[in-house]
Scaffold this motif. Sequence first.
Motif, PDB file in Angstrom:
ATOM      1  N   ASP A  56       0.723  -1.286   0.119  1.00  0.00           N
ATOM      2  CA  ASP A  56      -0.051   0.087   0.069  1.00  0.00           C
ATOM      3  C   ASP A  56       0.888   1.232   0.031  1.00  0.00           C
ATOM      4  OD1 ASP A  56      -2.336  -1.470  -0.069  1.00  0.00           O
ATOM      5  OD2 ASP A  56      -2.177  -1.517   2.179  1.00  0.00           O
ATOM      6  N   ASP A  57       1.868   1.205   0.740  1.00  0.00           N
ATOM      7  CA  ASP A  57       2.766   2.450   0.678  1.00  0.00           C
ATOM      8  C   ASP A  57       3.606   2.616  -0.688  1.00  0.00           C
ATOM      9  OD1 ASP A  57       2.424   3.137   3.396  1.00  0.00           O
ATOM     10  OD2 ASP A  57       4.152   1.828   4.047  1.00  0.00           O
ATOM     11  N   LYS A  59       2.218   1.606  -3.730  1.00  0.00           N
ATOM     12  CA  LYS A  59       1.098   2.085  -4.541  1.00  0.00           C
ATOM     13  C   LYS A  59       1.014   3.607  -4.104  1.00  0.00           C
ATOM     14  CE  LYS A  59      -0.925  -2.026  -5.347  1.00  0.00           C
ATOM     15  NZ  LYS A  59      -2.197  -3.069  -4.802  1.00  0.00           N
ATOM     16  N   LEU A  60       1.150   4.274  -2.710  1.00  0.00           N
ATOM     17  CA  LEU A  60       0.817   5.453  -2.494  1.00  0.00           C
ATOM     18  C   LEU A  60       1.772   6.520  -3.172  1.00  0.00           C
ATOM     19  CD1 LEU A  60      -1.030   7.760  -0.790  1.00  0.00           C
ATOM     20  CD2 LEU A  60       0.651   7.229   1.166  1.00  0.00           C
ATOM     21  N   GLN A  61       3.254   6.106  -2.991  1.00  0.00           N
ATOM     22  CA  GLN A  61       4.307   6.611  -3.619  1.00  0.00           C
ATOM     23  C   GLN A  61       4.060   6.814  -4.939  1.00  0.00           C
ATOM     24  OE1 GLN A  61       7.717   4.576  -2.100  1.00  0.00           O
ATOM     25  NE2 GLN A  61       7.757   5.907  -0.189  1.00  0.00           N
ATOM     26  N   THR A  63       1.478   6.725  -6.717  1.00  0.00           N
ATOM     27  CA  THR A  63       0.366   7.760  -7.066  1.00  0.00           C
ATOM     28  C   THR A  63       0.815   9.080  -6.883  1.00  0.00           C
ATOM     29  OG1 THR A  63      -0.799   7.350  -4.963  1.00  0.00           O
ATOM     30  CG2 THR A  63      -1.373   6.180  -6.931  1.00  0.00           C
ATOM     31  N   GLU A  64       1.581   9.370  -5.697  1.00  0.00           N
ATOM     32  CA  GLU A  64       1.963  10.939  -5.547  1.00  0.00           C
ATOM     33  C   GLU A  64       2.827  11.382  -6.480  1.00  0.00           C
ATOM     34  OE1 GLU A  64       3.608  10.883  -1.471  1.00  0.00           O
ATOM     35  OE2 GLU A  64       1.523  10.592  -0.682  1.00  0.00           O
ATOM     36  N   LYS A  67       1.436  12.769  -9.667  1.00  0.00           N
ATOM     37  CA  LYS A  67       0.885  13.977  -9.853  1.00  0.00           C
ATOM     38  C   LYS A  67       1.583  15.185 -10.224  1.00  0.00           C
ATOM     39  CE  LYS A  67      -2.210  12.754  -5.976  1.00  0.00           C
ATOM     40  NZ  LYS A  67      -2.490  13.332  -4.428  1.00  0.00           N
TER      41      LYS A  67
END
Length: 67
Positions: A56-57, A59-61, A63-64, A67
Motif C-alpha cells: 500500500d505504501d 502504491k501511495l508513493q 500515485t504521488e 501528480k
Amino acid sequence: MLLDVNQVMVILNCGKSRAYNSIKILNKELERDGYLTIQGRIPAEYLASRFRLDEDDIKLQVTEMAK
C-alpha cells in the motif's frame, strides 16, 4: 503494476544504478521461476515482498509521483 527505474529509485531511496541493478537481480529471480519479464521494469508486488515493504505504501508513493 510494473514499476520503472525512477519509481524504484524513490521507493528504495537509492540511485539510478542501484535501482537498475536491483531490477536486474529481481528479474533474474522471476525468470528462473518461469515468469516472463520486461527489462527495466519490476512488478510492485514482487519488489515489496523481496524488500519486505508494504504494498500500500508503494502504491501511495507511485500515485504521488504521478501528480
